[in-house]
Design an enzyme around this catalytic site. Structure first.
Site, PDB file in Angstrom:
ATOM      1  N   LYS A 262      -5.161 -44.905 -19.076  1.00  0.00           N
ATOM      2  CA  LYS A 262      -4.506 -43.992 -19.952  1.00  0.00           C
ATOM      3  C   LYS A 262      -2.914 -44.587 -20.201  1.00  0.00           C
ATOM      4  O   LYS A 262      -2.099 -44.775 -19.428  1.00  0.00           O
ATOM      5  CB  LYS A 262      -4.373 -42.614 -19.571  1.00  0.00           C
ATOM      6  CG  LYS A 262      -3.464 -41.862 -20.618  1.00  0.00           C
ATOM      7  CD  LYS A 262      -3.504 -40.201 -20.248  1.00  0.00           C
ATOM      8  CE  LYS A 262      -2.742 -39.466 -21.154  1.00  0.00           C
ATOM      9  NZ  LYS A 262      -2.459 -38.019 -20.858  1.00  0.00           N
ATOM     10  N   ASP A 267       4.136 -38.815 -24.870  1.00  0.00           N
ATOM     11  CA  ASP A 267       3.205 -37.552 -25.113  1.00  0.00           C
ATOM     12  C   ASP A 267       4.094 -36.498 -25.640  1.00  0.00           C
ATOM     13  O   ASP A 267       4.438 -35.795 -24.814  1.00  0.00           O
ATOM     14  CB  ASP A 267       2.240 -37.243 -24.262  1.00  0.00           C
ATOM     15  CG  ASP A 267       1.101 -36.042 -24.128  1.00  0.00           C
ATOM     16  OD1 ASP A 267       1.281 -35.900 -25.391  1.00  0.00           O
ATOM     17  OD2 ASP A 267       0.893 -35.583 -23.352  1.00  0.00           O
ATOM     18  N   LYS A 274       4.574 -29.895 -27.249  1.00  0.00           N
ATOM     19  CA  LYS A 274       4.937 -29.363 -25.882  1.00  0.00           C
ATOM     20  C   LYS A 274       6.156 -28.706 -25.984  1.00  0.00           C
ATOM     21  O   LYS A 274       7.138 -28.932 -26.895  1.00  0.00           O
ATOM     22  CB  LYS A 274       4.952 -30.646 -24.996  1.00  0.00           C
ATOM     23  CG  LYS A 274       3.872 -31.114 -24.383  1.00  0.00           C
ATOM     24  CD  LYS A 274       4.153 -32.540 -23.607  1.00  0.00           C
ATOM     25  CE  LYS A 274       2.752 -33.164 -23.442  1.00  0.00           C
ATOM     26  NZ  LYS A 274       1.849 -32.138 -22.389  1.00  0.00           N
ATOM     27  N   ASP A 285       3.622 -41.046 -19.267  1.00  0.00           N
ATOM     28  CA  ASP A 285       2.172 -40.779 -19.498  1.00  0.00           C
ATOM     29  C   ASP A 285       1.328 -42.040 -19.489  1.00  0.00           C
ATOM     30  O   ASP A 285       0.334 -41.825 -20.110  1.00  0.00           O
ATOM     31  CB  ASP A 285       2.162 -39.844 -20.742  1.00  0.00           C
ATOM     32  CG  ASP A 285       0.917 -38.840 -20.611  1.00  0.00           C
ATOM     33  OD1 ASP A 285       0.387 -38.729 -19.628  1.00  0.00           O
ATOM     34  OD2 ASP A 285       0.398 -38.446 -21.897  1.00  0.00           O
ATOM     35  N   ASP A 344      -2.701 -32.101 -27.741  1.00  0.00           N
ATOM     36  CA  ASP A 344      -1.998 -32.209 -26.397  1.00  0.00           C
ATOM     37  C   ASP A 344      -2.823 -32.667 -25.436  1.00  0.00           C
ATOM     38  O   ASP A 344      -2.607 -33.295 -24.384  1.00  0.00           O
ATOM     39  CB  ASP A 344      -1.432 -31.077 -26.006  1.00  0.00           C
ATOM     40  CG  ASP A 344      -0.113 -31.568 -24.725  1.00  0.00           C
ATOM     41  OD1 ASP A 344      -0.033 -32.656 -24.724  1.00  0.00           O
ATOM     42  OD2 ASP A 344       0.414 -30.459 -24.412  1.00  0.00           O
ATOM     43  N   GLU A 346      -4.852 -35.251 -25.483  1.00  0.00           N
ATOM     44  CA  GLU A 346      -5.050 -36.579 -26.160  1.00  0.00           C
ATOM     45  C   GLU A 346      -5.586 -37.659 -25.098  1.00  0.00           C
ATOM     46  O   GLU A 346      -6.248 -38.761 -25.524  1.00  0.00           O
ATOM     47  CB  GLU A 346      -3.744 -36.928 -26.862  1.00  0.00           C
ATOM     48  CG  GLU A 346      -2.761 -37.795 -25.858  1.00  0.00           C
ATOM     49  CD  GLU A 346      -2.249 -37.138 -24.636  1.00  0.00           C
ATOM     50  OE1 GLU A 346      -2.307 -35.880 -24.790  1.00  0.00           O
ATOM     51  OE2 GLU A 346      -1.823 -37.441 -23.767  1.00  0.00           O
ATOM     52  N   ARG A 348      -7.925 -37.538 -22.940  1.00  0.00           N
ATOM     53  CA  ARG A 348      -9.306 -37.971 -22.780  1.00  0.00           C
ATOM     54  C   ARG A 348      -9.751 -38.640 -24.196  1.00  0.00           C
ATOM     55  O   ARG A 348     -10.841 -39.251 -24.246  1.00  0.00           O
ATOM     56  CB  ARG A 348      -9.889 -36.609 -22.624  1.00  0.00           C
ATOM     57  CG  ARG A 348      -9.819 -35.507 -23.591  1.00  0.00           C
ATOM     58  CD  ARG A 348      -9.708 -34.125 -23.001  1.00  0.00           C
ATOM     59  NE  ARG A 348      -8.734 -33.728 -22.356  1.00  0.00           N
ATOM     60  CZ  ARG A 348      -8.653 -32.442 -21.889  1.00  0.00           C
ATOM     61  NH1 ARG A 348      -9.874 -31.746 -21.856  1.00  0.00           N
ATOM     62  NH2 ARG A 348      -7.677 -32.195 -21.168  1.00  0.00           N
TER      63      ARG A 348
HETATM   64  N1  BES Z   1       0.038 -35.914 -20.359  1.00  0.00           N
HETATM   65  C1  BES Z   1      -0.449 -34.465 -20.178  1.00  0.00           C
HETATM   66  C2  BES Z   1      -0.769 -34.064 -18.763  1.00  0.00           C
HETATM   67  C3  BES Z   1       0.424 -33.962 -17.918  1.00  0.00           C
HETATM   68  C4  BES Z   1       1.198 -32.817 -18.001  1.00  0.00           C
HETATM   69  C5  BES Z   1       0.843 -34.541 -16.815  1.00  0.00           C
HETATM   70  C6  BES Z   1       2.371 -32.526 -17.145  1.00  0.00           C
HETATM   71  C7  BES Z   1       1.648 -34.715 -15.856  1.00  0.00           C
HETATM   72  C8  BES Z   1       2.493 -33.564 -16.133  1.00  0.00           C
HETATM   73  C9  BES Z   1      -1.692 -34.545 -21.029  1.00  0.00           C
HETATM   74  O1  BES Z   1      -1.731 -35.116 -22.055  1.00  0.00           O
HETATM   75  C10 BES Z   1      -1.686 -32.915 -21.412  1.00  0.00           C
HETATM   76  O2  BES Z   1      -0.704 -32.706 -22.041  1.00  0.00           O
HETATM   77  N2  BES Z   1      -2.699 -32.241 -21.034  1.00  0.00           N
HETATM   78  C11 BES Z   1      -2.793 -30.922 -21.241  1.00  0.00           C
HETATM   79  C12 BES Z   1      -4.322 -30.459 -21.530  1.00  0.00           C
HETATM   80  C13 BES Z   1      -4.563 -29.126 -22.131  1.00  0.00           C
HETATM   81  C14 BES Z   1      -3.916 -29.142 -23.269  1.00  0.00           C
HETATM   82  C15 BES Z   1      -5.985 -28.729 -21.893  1.00  0.00           C
HETATM   83  C16 BES Z   1      -2.248 -30.003 -20.132  1.00  0.00           C
HETATM   84  O3  BES Z   1      -2.325 -30.294 -19.131  1.00  0.00           O
HETATM   85  O4  BES Z   1      -1.407 -28.956 -20.314  1.00  0.00           O
HETATM   86 ZN    ZN Z   2      -0.873 -36.967 -22.008  1.00  0.00          ZN
HETATM   87 MN    MN Z   3      -1.062 -34.231 -23.768  1.00  0.00          MN
END
Ligand code: BES
Ligand code: ZN
Ligand code: MN
Length: 491
Positions: A262, A267, A274, A285, A344, A346, A348
């Site tokens: 990834k 992000d 966010k 990210d 968010d 994204e 996947r």
């Molecule tokens: N890059 C983030 C995941 C992340 C968050 C990694 C904090 C490390 C620390 C990912 O793209 C994301 O935002 N995931 C969301 C998914 C949710 C919207 C289902 C998350 O984990 O909040």
């Molecule tokens: Zn992300």
């Molecule tokens: Mn995200």
């Protein structure tokens, strides 16, 4: 920092600093004991005075006159056999302490410590890796580099014959080089490390190490119908890239291992923006992508007889007038449709098209690496990466590689029951599955795109970087992936 193996005659040794370990009250290893004899038992004498702490990693510097100017003693505690972790902690303390001395060179006997279940090569490798880890600096973005740290430029590892451990030193250096690359890419800010920058870095890597590198731009991706990947980049001024690197160490007919990273170079969350606090850390990210490039570098330097493909799905996730909106539906390269309920989620979306693209290599196994979910951090914290895998044998290989490399992962469930949470009334699936088991439903989403080959997913959201005072990329899971590939190649 340069490393070498050296057959040492303690009577004739000249070094600014000898580094030895004290385990269970005694100097660890025949080499360290012979050194002490040559020094007229200066070390046993110093030990007898009782200044060296018993805690693992306690250090004492003994100043001497003569050809050996100092001896740094480090404690391994009171058991006869050290654990992996104790060995690493003691090496870390020793190399940190060494860097505070004015020594220009050092000679180390740390690998003579008894570590449960570990051979000389493992100890040499780990010792070199720790030395490189403790001296890593990232000051490229400062107008004046930080003052050069003290500490030796050359470290010799004292062994029975110079050939002994030489290959271990070389492979540890290669791994450290790969880790440095992964750290640098992770630490670079989002305005420098863009998808285009990652592609240029891959091309540089290809040139330097003879890897075939291919970069797909938006046009090529559109022609391949990679609409989920493209949907993530739509809000950004930075164009996305799909980067493919090929290492061919075995015959063309041997099915490759494919690593998919990834590479979200920043992000923001997109329209599902966010919160502001700590958002700077979303420059990390792309650490999955960085780990793929770092592993490709390490593998190319070591040269095992195996084929490895690295794929990086690089994009920036931004809000904007052209950005994807909650409720948008896109058709992935696989033909499956996805309702983007949260922009968010994204990672996947870029990974699923890259995983479909991986089919063309007819892989023996595919491992994707992603800072995918905050939920994985809640589940496992910062110690283990999350491992999701249908195949038990592949999962066990990855777990074992992680243990050997000191870069562990912990298996998580991937049962079909969780797939229910991804139901959408309008499309084949939604891109989120609700709060419950968020790391699992993210993996379940990817599982729908990986039915053509054995596959594992590593969620490195909790392990890829450190926050706080020591903020920075950890280069995990480069050690795990490199070890996994070397083990598969029979090294
Ligand atoms: N890059 C983030 C995941 C992340 C968050 C990694 C904090 C490390 C620390 C990912 O793209 C994301 O935002 N995931 C969301 C998914 C949710 C919207 C289902 C998350 O984990 O909040
Ligand atoms: Zn992300
Ligand atoms: Mn995200």
């Amino acid at each position: 920092m340069q490393f070498s193996t050296k057959q040492v005659n303690p009577e004739k040794l000249r070094t600014d600093c000898a580094v030895v370990a004290v385990q269970n009250g005694k100097l660890a290893g025949a080499g360290a004991q012979a050194l002490d004899q040559a020094l007229g038992q200066a070390l046993i004498g110093a030990l007898g005075r009782g200044d060296l702490g018993k805690r693992v990693g306690a250090t004492q510097l003994v100043s001497l006159d003569g050809n050996v100017q100092r001896v740094l003693m480090v404690s391994l505690g009171e058991s006869a056999q050290a654990s992996d972790r104790q060995f690493v902690d003691a090496c870390t303390a020793a190399y940190k302490s060494l860097a505070t001395t004015a020594s220009r060179d050092a000679t180390s006997w740390l690998h003579e410590v008894a570590v449960e279940g570990r051979e000389l090569d493992w100890k040499i490798q780990r010792s070199v890796r720790v030395a490189r880890d403790t001296t890593y600096r990232f000051d490229r973005m400062k107008s004046k580099p930080d003052p050069a740290p003290k500490g030796p430029a050359r470290i010799a590892l004292a062994v029975g014959s110079a050939a002994e451990g030489r290959a271990a030193v070389a492979s540890a250096q290669a791994l450290a080089n790969g880790m440095d690359l992964a750290k640098d890419l992770g630490n670079l800010p989002g305005n420098v490390c863009t998808p285009t920058y990652l592609a240029d870095e891959a091309r540089r890597l290809g040139k330097a190490h003879g890897l075939k590198v291919q970069v797909l731009d938006e046009k090529r991706m559109a022609a391949l119908k990679m609409n989920t990947l493209l949907s993530v980049a739509k809000g950004s001024a930075q164009p996305p890239r799909l980067i493919v690197l090929e290492y061919r160490g075995a015959g063309a007919r041997q099915a490759p291992v494919v690593l998919v990273g990834k590479g979200i170079t920043f992000d923001t969350g997109g329209i599902s923006l966010k919160p502001g606090a700590g958002m700077d850390e979303m420059k990390f990210d792309m650490c999955g992508a960085a780990s793929v490039l770092g592993t490709m570098r390490a593998i190319a330097e070591i040269g095992p007889k195996i084929n490895v493909i690295g794929i990086v799905a690089a994009a920036e996730n931004m809000p904007g007038g052209r950005a994807s909106k909650p409720g948008d539906i896109v058709t992935s390269m696989s033909g499956q449709t996805v309702e983007i309920l949260n922009t968010d989620a994204e990672g996947r979306l870029v990974l699923c098209d890259a995983l479909t693209y991986a089919e063309r290599f007819k892989p023996a196994a595919v491992v994707d690496i992603a800072t995918l979910t905050g939920a994985c951090v809640i589940a496992l914290g910062h110690h283990h990466s999350g491992l999701f895998c249908r195949e038990d044998d592949l999962a066990e290989d990855l777990i074992a590689a992680g243990r050997t490399a000191g870069d562990t992962c912990w298996r998580m469930p991937l049962d079909d029951e969780y797939q229910e949470q991804l139901k959408s009334p309008f499309a084949d699936m939604a891109n989120i599955g609700g709060r419950d088991a968020g790391a699992v439903t993210a993996a379940c989403f990817l599982a729908r795109f990986t039915k053509q080959y054995p596959w594992a997913h590593l969620d490195i959201a909790g392990t890829a970087w450190k926050s706080g005072a020591a903020k920075g990329s950890s280069a995990r899971p480069v050690p795990l992936l490199t070890e996994f590939i070397l083990a598969r190649a029979g090294n």
